[in-house]
Design a protein around this motif. Structure first.
Motif, PDB file in Angstrom:
ATOM      1  N   ARG A 177       0.839  -1.197   0.000  1.00  0.00           N
ATOM      2  CA  ARG A 177       0.000   0.000   0.000  1.00  0.00           C
ATOM      3  C   ARG A 177       0.869   1.241   0.000  1.00  0.00           C
ATOM      4  O   ARG A 177       1.745   1.400   0.841  1.00  0.00           O
ATOM      5  CB  ARG A 177      -0.902   0.002   1.234  1.00  0.00           C
ATOM      6  N   SER A 178       0.612   2.138  -0.957  1.00  0.00           N
ATOM      7  CA  SER A 178       1.351   3.390  -1.033  1.00  0.00           C
ATOM      8  C   SER A 178       0.426   4.554  -0.707  1.00  0.00           C
ATOM      9  O   SER A 178      -0.769   4.364  -0.450  1.00  0.00           O
ATOM     10  CB  SER A 178       1.938   3.577  -2.433  1.00  0.00           C
ATOM     11  N   ALA A 179       0.973   5.758  -0.751  1.00  0.00           N
ATOM     12  CA  ALA A 179       0.172   6.952  -0.473  1.00  0.00           C
ATOM     13  C   ALA A 179      -0.899   7.172  -1.522  1.00  0.00           C
ATOM     14  O   ALA A 179      -1.886   7.883  -1.278  1.00  0.00           O
ATOM     15  CB  ALA A 179       1.089   8.171  -0.379  1.00  0.00           C
ATOM     16  N   SER A 180      -0.740   6.567  -2.703  1.00  0.00           N
ATOM     17  CA  SER A 180      -1.692   6.776  -3.791  1.00  0.00           C
ATOM     18  C   SER A 180      -2.463   5.517  -4.158  1.00  0.00           C
ATOM     19  O   SER A 180      -3.175   5.504  -5.159  1.00  0.00           O
ATOM     20  CB  SER A 180      -0.949   7.303  -5.023  1.00  0.00           C
ATOM     21  N   GLY A 181      -2.316   4.439  -3.386  1.00  0.00           N
ATOM     22  CA  GLY A 181      -3.031   3.206  -3.685  1.00  0.00           C
ATOM     23  C   GLY A 181      -2.113   2.000  -3.633  1.00  0.00           C
ATOM     24  O   GLY A 181      -0.982   2.069  -3.175  1.00  0.00           O
ATOM     25  N   ARG A 182      -2.609   0.874  -4.136  1.00  0.00           N
ATOM     26  CA  ARG A 182      -1.834  -0.364  -4.135  1.00  0.00           C
ATOM     27  C   ARG A 182      -0.837  -0.353  -5.284  1.00  0.00           C
ATOM     28  O   ARG A 182      -1.168   0.043  -6.402  1.00  0.00           O
ATOM     29  CB  ARG A 182      -2.741  -1.585  -4.274  1.00  0.00           C
ATOM     30  N   VAL A 183       0.383  -0.804  -5.006  1.00  0.00           N
ATOM     31  CA  VAL A 183       1.413  -0.919  -6.026  1.00  0.00           C
ATOM     32  C   VAL A 183       2.125  -2.257  -5.835  1.00  0.00           C
ATOM     33  O   VAL A 183       2.028  -2.883  -4.776  1.00  0.00           O
ATOM     34  CB  VAL A 183       2.440   0.230  -5.959  1.00  0.00           C
ATOM     35  N   THR A 184       2.844  -2.672  -6.870  1.00  0.00           N
ATOM     36  CA  THR A 184       3.646  -3.890  -6.789  1.00  0.00           C
ATOM     37  C   THR A 184       5.113  -3.513  -6.930  1.00  0.00           C
ATOM     38  O   THR A 184       5.508  -2.923  -7.940  1.00  0.00           O
ATOM     39  CB  THR A 184       3.255  -4.894  -7.883  1.00  0.00           C
ATOM     40  N   LEU A 185       5.899  -3.839  -5.919  1.00  0.00           N
ATOM     41  CA  LEU A 185       7.318  -3.537  -5.936  1.00  0.00           C
ATOM     42  C   LEU A 185       8.115  -4.782  -6.324  1.00  0.00           C
ATOM     43  O   LEU A 185       7.783  -5.894  -5.882  1.00  0.00           O
ATOM     44  CB  LEU A 185       7.785  -3.062  -4.562  1.00  0.00           C
ATOM     45  N   PRO A 186       9.181  -4.623  -7.101  1.00  0.00           N
ATOM     46  CA  PRO A 186      10.037  -5.773  -7.418  1.00  0.00           C
ATOM     47  C   PRO A 186      10.832  -6.185  -6.184  1.00  0.00           C
ATOM     48  O   PRO A 186      11.341  -5.335  -5.450  1.00  0.00           O
ATOM     49  CB  PRO A 186      10.950  -5.238  -8.520  1.00  0.00           C
TER      50      PRO A 186
END
Length: 386
Positions: A235-244
């Motif tokens: 979860r980021s400040a702007s929504g869900r993201v996928t990190l490598p």
């Protein structure tokens, strides 16, 4: 250790050990709920939690267990403030990590996130309870210059540090610059001061290009390490993201080897000895991912002769949490007592320390290191890392 007066209170320490690996509903959580009312020194509890970077985890536990009343009112406010700040900071770091890694990959830089930015999601369920202060990245050695170029374009400054007195960036010392040159396994830290005024004083990025450290015989080709990069949802400040992120065997080994690096070399012991939270990362990684990939981990360890360093860490973690990681990895034969209680001196010599790692973690005073004979396996780790 010099007597019980130099150690954390046993009741406090036992509670912290359980909190460090507690998730709502698991055995450690239930045990911590039983132990918490028996702690009669909340100041000691707060002090030890701060020393081991576990204040957000302590706060979350007390909230989830409905036990916040066990600490004084103003301490409650401090705990809650720290928890909410850590959650805010985590979301901002995740968003920044996604921005940086997207830029890296668009320029052909193979990259994976490591340590706190990944662990907070994969090992702590994104609850914002894992303390960390930077964005750790791993790249191929041949991509380090390109990685630096990308960071400069994104507004970062290299070879800097943040001056907390002025709120500005300043040059790192000449001695630190020389250390990076002598032991090239990661770039000097990059800093960026955000243009907005939303509470983040700076972002720091640490770019590594070695799974271990320069000068050690324990080397793993980075092309192999980064060959299969996994994705970690966060979860980021702007929504869900996928990190490598590193595939599980390499992710586990990096967490383990980083703990060895900070716990075995004299320089890092003096500057920032190991913390209970780092041991918790190893335990959590094993329980969640390591045991299911034990064959793959054992293969990598054997292929690159990593047994002594991995055994050093896993046996000490087993002693803290009464786990069986060392045996499951087949590393009991590398647990010579002299090796387990050794350290690498900055001057090239050898040092010894006494007691268990649990004693060492509980100790309020700096670890006592004394000259000793060269133990088995020490030559393979020899050079002190940057």
């Amino acid at each position: 250790m010099d007597g019980n007066e130099s150690r954390a209170d046993e009741k406090v320490w036992e509670l912290l050990e359980h909190i460090s690996i507690a998730d709502p509903g698991n055995e450690a959580f239930r045990k911590a709920v039983q132990l918490a009312p028996r702690v009669d020194d909340p100041d000691e509890l707060l002090a030890q939690a701060a020393r081991h970077a576990l204040v957000p985890a302590l706060a979350d536990f007390l909230v989830q267990a409905d036990l916040l009343r066990l600490v004084p009112h103003h301490a409650q406010r401090h705990l809650l403030g720290t928890l909410h700040w850590n959650r805010f900071k985590t979301r901002r770091h995740v968003a920044e990590a996604e921005r940086v890694t997207t830029a890296f990959r668009s320029e052909g830089v193979r990259v994976a996130c490591t340590k706190g930015i990944v662990c907070q999601a994969s090992l702590y369920d994104g609850r914002g309870i894992r303390h960390f202060g930077d964005i750790d990245l791993m790249v191929l050695p041949e991509h380090r210059d390109k990685a630096a170029e990308v960071l400069y374009r994104l507004g970062y400054a290299g070879a800097k540090k943040y001056d907390h007195r002025t709120g500005e960036l300043m040059e790192i010392s000449r001695s630190v610059q020389v250390m990076y040159q002598l032991y090239p396994d990661h770039l000097p830290h990059f800093f960026r001061i955000p243009a907005d005024d939303e509470g983040m004083p700076y972002f720091m990025v640490d770019v590594a290009y070695n799974l271990t450290w320069y000068g050690s015989s324990w080397q793993v080709p980075m092309a192999q390490v980064l060959d299969e990069v996994a994705g970690v949802d966060s979860r980021s400040a702007s929504g869900r993201v996928t990190l490598p992120a590193l595939d599980a065997p390499y992710g586990f080994l990096f967490v383990v080897l980083h703990l060895f690096r900070e716990g075995w070399f004299e320089r890092t012991i003096r500057e920032k000895d190991v913390r209970l939270g780092q041991c918790a990362d190893v335990w959590r990684f094993w329980e969640r991912f390591g045991r299911d990939r034990v064959a793959d981990i054992r293969k990598v360890v054997a292929e690159h002769a990593l047994e002594p360093a991995v055994a050093w860490v896993c046996r000490h973690v087993d002693d803290v949490y009464h786990s069986t990681i060392t045996g499951e990895l087949g590393l009991d034969g590398y647990c010579d007592d002299d090796w387990l209680h050794s350290a690498g001196a900055t001057d090239g010599g050898h040092l010894v320390w006494q007691g268990s790692l649990r004693d060492r973690l509980r100790g309020r005073r700096p670890l006592v290191l004394r000259p000793g004979a060269e133990p088995l396996f020490a030559a393979a780790a020899r050079f002190s890392p940057a």
